[in-house]
Design an enzyme around this catalytic site. Structure first.
Site, PDB file in Angstrom:
ATOM      1  N   HIS A  63       0.809  -1.226   0.000  1.00 25.19           N
ATOM      2  CA  HIS A  63       0.000   0.000   0.000  1.00 25.19           C
ATOM      3  C   HIS A  63       0.842   1.275   0.000  1.00 25.19           C
ATOM      4  O   HIS A  63       0.402   2.308  -0.492  1.00 25.19           O
ATOM      5  CB  HIS A  63      -1.027   0.005   1.159  1.00 25.19           C
ATOM      6  CG  HIS A  63      -0.464   0.210   2.522  1.00 25.19           C
ATOM      7  ND1 HIS A  63      -0.038  -0.834   3.318  1.00 25.19           N
ATOM      8  CD2 HIS A  63      -0.246   1.337   3.248  1.00 25.19           C
ATOM      9  CE1 HIS A  63       0.401  -0.331   4.462  1.00 25.19           C
ATOM     10  NE2 HIS A  63       0.284   0.973   4.446  1.00 25.19           N
ATOM     11  N   LYS A  67       6.009   5.198  -1.783  1.00 23.35           N
ATOM     12  CA  LYS A  67       7.019   5.895  -0.971  1.00 23.35           C
ATOM     13  C   LYS A  67       8.426   5.666  -1.507  1.00 23.35           C
ATOM     14  O   LYS A  67       9.361   6.363  -1.108  1.00 23.35           O
ATOM     15  CB  LYS A  67       6.928   5.453   0.501  1.00 23.35           C
ATOM     16  CG  LYS A  67       5.707   6.047   1.197  1.00 23.35           C
ATOM     17  CD  LYS A  67       5.698   5.765   2.685  1.00 23.35           C
ATOM     18  CE  LYS A  67       4.509   6.479   3.331  1.00 23.35           C
ATOM     19  NZ  LYS A  67       4.348   6.101   4.754  1.00 23.35           N
ATOM     20  N   HIS A  92       2.621   9.734  -2.345  1.00 24.89           N
ATOM     21  CA  HIS A  92       2.919   8.295  -2.413  1.00 24.89           C
ATOM     22  C   HIS A  92       1.691   7.485  -2.843  1.00 24.89           C
ATOM     23  O   HIS A  92       1.823   6.419  -3.440  1.00 24.89           O
ATOM     24  CB  HIS A  92       3.468   7.771  -1.082  1.00 24.89           C
ATOM     25  CG  HIS A  92       2.455   7.517  -0.007  1.00 24.89           C
ATOM     26  ND1 HIS A  92       1.951   8.495   0.806  1.00 24.89           N
ATOM     27  CD2 HIS A  92       1.822   6.382   0.393  1.00 24.89           C
ATOM     28  CE1 HIS A  92       1.078   7.981   1.657  1.00 24.89           C
ATOM     29  NE2 HIS A  92       0.975   6.691   1.432  1.00 24.89           N
ATOM     30  N   HIS A 116      -6.320   4.215   0.312  1.00 19.61           N
ATOM     31  CA  HIS A 116      -5.976   3.895   1.701  1.00 19.61           C
ATOM     32  C   HIS A 116      -5.809   5.105   2.621  1.00 19.61           C
ATOM     33  O   HIS A 116      -5.648   4.940   3.834  1.00 19.61           O
ATOM     34  CB  HIS A 116      -4.783   2.929   1.776  1.00 19.61           C
ATOM     35  CG  HIS A 116      -3.425   3.541   1.653  1.00 19.61           C
ATOM     36  ND1 HIS A 116      -2.791   3.730   0.445  1.00 19.61           N
ATOM     37  CD2 HIS A 116      -2.554   4.009   2.591  1.00 19.61           C
ATOM     38  CE1 HIS A 116      -1.596   4.262   0.645  1.00 19.61           C
ATOM     39  NE2 HIS A 116      -1.427   4.455   1.950  1.00 19.61           N
ATOM     40  N   HIS A 117      -5.844   6.323   2.052  1.00 20.00           N
ATOM     41  CA  HIS A 117      -5.873   7.515   2.919  1.00 20.00           C
ATOM     42  C   HIS A 117      -7.161   8.313   2.732  1.00 20.00           C
ATOM     43  O   HIS A 117      -7.230   9.494   3.099  1.00 20.00           O
ATOM     44  CB  HIS A 117      -4.651   8.399   2.673  1.00 20.00           C
ATOM     45  CG  HIS A 117      -3.381   7.844   3.246  1.00 20.00           C
ATOM     46  ND1 HIS A 117      -3.137   7.769   4.608  1.00 20.00           N
ATOM     47  CD2 HIS A 117      -2.282   7.305   2.644  1.00 20.00           C
ATOM     48  CE1 HIS A 117      -1.935   7.226   4.819  1.00 20.00           C
ATOM     49  NE2 HIS A 117      -1.403   6.925   3.634  1.00 20.00           N
ATOM     50  N   ASP A 145      -3.835   0.239   9.014  1.00 23.16           N
ATOM     51  CA  ASP A 145      -2.686   1.131   8.797  1.00 23.16           C
ATOM     52  C   ASP A 145      -2.515   2.070   9.997  1.00 23.16           C
ATOM     53  O   ASP A 145      -1.405   2.249  10.516  1.00 23.16           O
ATOM     54  CB  ASP A 145      -2.936   1.931   7.509  1.00 23.16           C
ATOM     55  CG  ASP A 145      -1.732   2.710   7.026  1.00 23.16           C
ATOM     56  OD1 ASP A 145      -0.592   2.338   7.358  1.00 23.16           O
ATOM     57  OD2 ASP A 145      -1.930   3.686   6.283  1.00 23.16           O
TER      58      ASP A 145
HETATM   59 FE   LIG Z   1       0.125   5.469   3.054  1.00 24.72          FE
HETATM   60 FE   LIG Z   2       0.951   2.753   5.622  1.00 23.05          FE
END
Ligand SMILES: [Fe+2]
Ligand SMILES: [Fe+2]
Length: 199
Positions: A63, A67, A92, A116-117, A145
């Site tokens: 995920h 990065k 990212h 995921h954010h 997370d």
């Molecule tokens: Fe992340």
């Molecule tokens: Fe993460």
């Protein structure tokens, strides 16, 4: 966690990507691994079908792969970061999505990572989508997370402790985070006494 036989080749692709990421970042792949373990426990608790568990597992494992394009000095910077640095960090998600979207997975892996954010109330990033626009697998990954990140030592700070992590997801439950997923997470962590392995 072994995936189903039919998804073995996809798991091998994911493993190869992780191996490359590990060459330059000794921290992020471990965070992803631990997050994946917790996410799968939550997914199983919620009775997700095997194919969806496989997708959740593999998406969680990569995920934060985007990065790899963020300078390590920023990823490991202790203390407060500036608004400009936070904007760089946020990229990212898009990088990760673009990398993973090149592969024709038979499930929505790239989309899970893309979300995921994101938060239920639309306050997340990169797109600010809300509610059911965010796939359930992504809502699970988001909770896992947060819990992993807060309860594990990170390169820039020590663990904040599991009870602080669980308090935090309860505080955001029903607003930013899916209440059903939060309840499932509280349940599995308490029952199994799950803790991230310190790197
Ligand atoms: Fe992340
Ligand atoms: Fe993460």
């Amino acid at each position: 966690m072994p995936v189903s036989e039919s998804n073995k080749i996809y798991q091998e692709v994911i493993d190869a990507m992780i191996a490359v990421h590990r060459l330059t970042d000794g921290y992020t792949p471990n965070h992803e691994d631990q997050t994946a373990e917790l996410a799968v426990m939550i997914g199983r608790h919620l009775d997700l079908a095997t194919e969806r568990i496989d997708a959740l597992h593999m998406a969680s494992q990569v995920h934060d792969i985007g990065k790899a394009r963020i300078p390590l000095a920023l990823l490991t910077k202790p203390g407060r970061i500036s608004v400009e640095e936070y904007d760089v960090l946020k990229t990212h998600v898009q990088f990760g999505y673009e990398i993973l979207n090149k592969i024709s997975f038979p499930f929505n892996l790239a989309e899970i990572v893309h979300c995921h954010h994101e938060y239920l109330d639309g306050s997340g990033y990169p797109r600010g989508i809300s509610g059911d626009e965010i796939p359930l697998e992504a809502r699970i990954l988001t909770v896992a997370d947060i819990v992993e990140s807060m309860s594990a030592d990170r390169p820039y700070r020590k663990s904040l402790g599991m009870s602080a992590a669980l308090d935090e997801i309860q505080r955001q439950s029903g607003v930013r985070l899916d209440a059903v997923v939060v309840d499932a997470c509280l349940d599995v962590v308490k029952r199994s006494n799950w803790r991230p392995i310190s790197n």
